[in-house]
Design a protein around this motif. Structure first.
Motif, mmCIF file in Angstrom:
data_model
loop_
_atom_site.group_PDB
_atom_site.id
_atom_site.type_symbol
_atom_site.label_atom_id
_atom_site.label_comp_id
_atom_site.label_asym_id
_atom_site.label_seq_id
_atom_site.Cartn_x
_atom_site.Cartn_y
_atom_site.Cartn_z
ATOM 1 N N ASP A 39 -8.068 3.240 10.489
ATOM 2 C CA ASP A 39 -8.900 2.722 9.392
ATOM 3 C C ASP A 39 -8.071 1.873 8.429
ATOM 4 O O ASP A 39 -8.520 0.821 7.955
ATOM 5 C CB ASP A 39 -9.577 3.868 8.634
ATOM 6 C CG ASP A 39 -10.629 4.593 9.459
ATOM 7 O OD1 ASP A 39 -11.076 4.061 10.508
ATOM 8 O OD2 ASP A 39 -11.012 5.718 9.051
ATOM 9 N N LEU A 40 -6.854 2.331 8.129
ATOM 10 C CA LEU A 40 -5.958 1.585 7.244
ATOM 11 C C LEU A 40 -5.635 0.218 7.840
ATOM 12 O O LEU A 40 -5.718 -0.810 7.140
ATOM 13 C CB LEU A 40 -4.671 2.377 7.009
ATOM 14 C CG LEU A 40 -3.563 1.657 6.237
ATOM 15 C CD1 LEU A 40 -3.980 1.365 4.807
ATOM 16 C CD2 LEU A 40 -2.273 2.483 6.276
ATOM 17 N N ILE A 98 0.638 5.290 0.440
ATOM 18 C CA ILE A 98 -0.198 6.412 0.855
ATOM 19 C C ILE A 98 0.555 7.689 0.529
ATOM 20 O O ILE A 98 1.649 7.920 1.058
ATOM 21 C CB ILE A 98 -0.492 6.391 2.378
ATOM 22 C CG1 ILE A 98 -1.030 5.034 2.830
ATOM 23 C CG2 ILE A 98 -1.398 7.556 2.762
ATOM 24 C CD1 ILE A 98 -2.424 4.711 2.427
ATOM 25 N N THR A 99 -0.008 8.510 -0.349
ATOM 26 C CA THR A 99 0.617 9.776 -0.696
ATOM 27 C C THR A 99 -0.056 10.903 0.080
ATOM 28 O O THR A 99 -1.245 10.839 0.390
ATOM 29 C CB THR A 99 0.535 10.039 -2.210
ATOM 30 O OG1 THR A 99 -0.838 10.045 -2.621
ATOM 31 C CG2 THR A 99 1.293 8.976 -2.991
ATOM 32 N N ARG A 120 -6.996 7.953 10.384
ATOM 33 C CA ARG A 120 -6.792 7.314 9.074
ATOM 34 C C ARG A 120 -5.941 6.052 9.187
ATOM 35 O O ARG A 120 -6.199 5.064 8.501
ATOM 36 C CB ARG A 120 -6.168 8.307 8.101
ATOM 37 C CG ARG A 120 -7.139 9.407 7.704
ATOM 38 C CD ARG A 120 -6.442 10.419 6.821
ATOM 39 N NE ARG A 120 -7.302 11.532 6.495
ATOM 40 C CZ ARG A 120 -7.600 11.890 5.241
ATOM 41 N NH1 ARG A 120 -7.111 11.223 4.219
ATOM 42 N NH2 ARG A 120 -8.371 12.926 5.019
ATOM 43 N N SER A 144 -8.471 -2.088 7.472
ATOM 44 C CA SER A 144 -8.621 -2.565 6.091
ATOM 45 C C SER A 144 -7.610 -3.646 5.749
ATOM 46 O O SER A 144 -7.818 -4.433 4.836
ATOM 47 C CB SER A 144 -8.509 -1.399 5.103
ATOM 48 O OG SER A 144 -7.158 -1.005 4.927
ATOM 49 N N VAL A 160 0.854 -1.178 0.000
ATOM 50 C CA VAL A 160 0.000 0.000 0.000
ATOM 51 C C VAL A 160 0.895 1.235 0.000
ATOM 52 O O VAL A 160 1.852 1.315 0.771
ATOM 53 C CB VAL A 160 -0.919 0.040 1.247
ATOM 54 C CG1 VAL A 160 -1.838 1.253 1.215
ATOM 55 C CG2 VAL A 160 -1.719 -1.241 1.379
ATOM 56 N N ARG A 182 -1.820 -0.841 -4.177
ATOM 57 C CA ARG A 182 -2.969 -0.083 -3.671
ATOM 58 C C ARG A 182 -2.477 1.311 -3.319
ATOM 59 O O ARG A 182 -1.548 1.468 -2.535
ATOM 60 C CB ARG A 182 -3.541 -0.785 -2.444
ATOM 61 C CG ARG A 182 -4.649 -0.009 -1.743
ATOM 62 C CD ARG A 182 -5.168 -0.815 -0.574
ATOM 63 N NE ARG A 182 -5.744 0.033 0.441
ATOM 64 C CZ ARG A 182 -6.045 -0.373 1.666
ATOM 65 N NH1 ARG A 182 -5.808 -1.623 2.032
ATOM 66 N NH2 ARG A 182 -6.574 0.458 2.525
ATOM 67 N N TYR A 183 -3.092 2.304 -3.932
ATOM 68 C CA TYR A 183 -2.727 3.693 -3.679
ATOM 69 C C TYR A 183 -3.874 4.418 -2.994
ATOM 70 O O TYR A 183 -5.044 4.202 -3.323
ATOM 71 C CB TYR A 183 -2.425 4.424 -4.994
ATOM 72 C CG TYR A 183 -1.103 4.057 -5.590
ATOM 73 C CD1 TYR A 183 0.037 4.800 -5.331
ATOM 74 C CD2 TYR A 183 -0.986 2.949 -6.422
ATOM 75 C CE1 TYR A 183 1.258 4.454 -5.878
ATOM 76 C CE2 TYR A 183 0.239 2.597 -6.975
ATOM 77 C CZ TYR A 183 1.350 3.354 -6.699
ATOM 78 O OH TYR A 183 2.563 3.002 -7.243
ATOM 79 N N GLU A 184 -3.534 5.282 -2.037
ATOM 80 C CA GLU A 184 -4.487 6.193 -1.427
ATOM 81 C C GLU A 184 -3.804 7.545 -1.334
ATOM 82 O O GLU A 184 -2.612 7.618 -1.057
ATOM 83 C CB GLU A 184 -4.886 5.737 -0.014
ATOM 84 C CG GLU A 184 -5.695 4.476 0.037
ATOM 85 C CD GLU A 184 -6.109 4.108 1.468
ATOM 86 O OE1 GLU A 184 -6.120 4.993 2.344
ATOM 87 O OE2 GLU A 184 -6.392 2.926 1.691
ATOM 88 N N ASP A 185 -4.571 8.609 -1.572
ATOM 89 C CA ASP A 185 -4.044 9.954 -1.397
ATOM 90 C C ASP A 185 -4.782 10.584 -0.229
ATOM 91 O O ASP A 185 -5.993 10.753 -0.280
ATOM 92 C CB ASP A 185 -4.222 10.793 -2.665
ATOM 93 C CG ASP A 185 -3.554 12.150 -2.530
ATOM 94 O OD1 ASP A 185 -2.418 12.211 -2.012
ATOM 95 O OD2 ASP A 185 -4.159 13.162 -2.934
ATOM 96 N N TRP A 186 -4.043 10.879 0.834
ATOM 97 C CA TRP A 186 -4.631 11.486 2.025
ATOM 98 C C TRP A 186 -4.425 12.987 1.948
ATOM 99 O O TRP A 186 -3.299 13.474 1.978
ATOM 100 C CB TRP A 186 -3.973 10.944 3.292
ATOM 101 C CG TRP A 186 -4.295 9.512 3.602
ATOM 102 C CD1 TRP A 186 -5.079 8.656 2.871
ATOM 103 C CD2 TRP A 186 -3.831 8.754 4.722
ATOM 104 N NE1 TRP A 186 -5.127 7.424 3.470
ATOM 105 C CE2 TRP A 186 -4.371 7.462 4.613
ATOM 106 C CE3 TRP A 186 -3.013 9.049 5.795
ATOM 107 C CZ2 TRP A 186 -4.118 6.456 5.551
ATOM 108 C CZ3 TRP A 186 -2.751 8.070 6.739
ATOM 109 C CH2 TRP A 186 -3.304 6.774 6.610
#
Length: 143
Positions: free
Chosen positions: A127-128, A82-83, A124, A131, A80, A97-101
């Motif tokens: 929550d991560l 996270i940007t 966050r 998941s 994962v 898996r990418y997420e942008d916070w």
């Protein structure tokens, strides 16, 4: 082969605030169940002192951490990514898996301004972890 831990990479520009706080929370809250990295596209010389202070208030010690440069190897080794505002400097690899916070930048802010950012990051991260199927452990407070 033994079951591997999920791995997470946090990326921001300077790797001095948001990404370091997020990595600190993952280390503390996962109890070692998640491999964590953080890096920046243009790393600063030192971690933001207000971020270090804000994290110490909740029992997470960042004093020994240093900003690190983002490498393709770090991205490839992570499940994962996270940007946090690194823009086009973040390499993209299919299958990750990418997420942008979207988070306020704590750079140049005092600890009072950093606390709400820290608290948002903690939410966050919790929550991560959920998941990823990781139950968060409690972090002792040093207050």
């Amino acid at each position: 082969m033994s079951e591997s831990r999920p791995s997470v990479l946090f990326v921001c520009v300077h790797n001095a605030g948001r990404s370091q706080m997020a990595a600190g929370f993952v280390r503390a809250l996962s109890g070692g169940a998640v491999e964590v990295r953080s890096a920046g596209s243009m790393p600063a010389e030192h971690i933001n002192p207000a971020a270090v202070e804000a994290m110490a208030e909740v029992g997470v010690d960042l004093r020994g951490e240093q900003p690190k440069v983002l490498t393709e190897d770090a991205v490839q080794a992570s499940d994962v990514v996270i940007t946090m505002g690194c823009g086009d400097a973040c390499p993209y690899y299919p299958g990750k898996r990418y997420e942008d916070w979207k988070l306020d930048d704590p750079a140049g802010q005092g600890v009072e301004a950093v606390r709400p950012i820290r608290d948002e990051i903690r939410t966050r991260v919790e929550d991560l972890l959920a998941s990823l199927g990781v139950t968060a452990v409690s972090v002792p407070s040093n207050r």
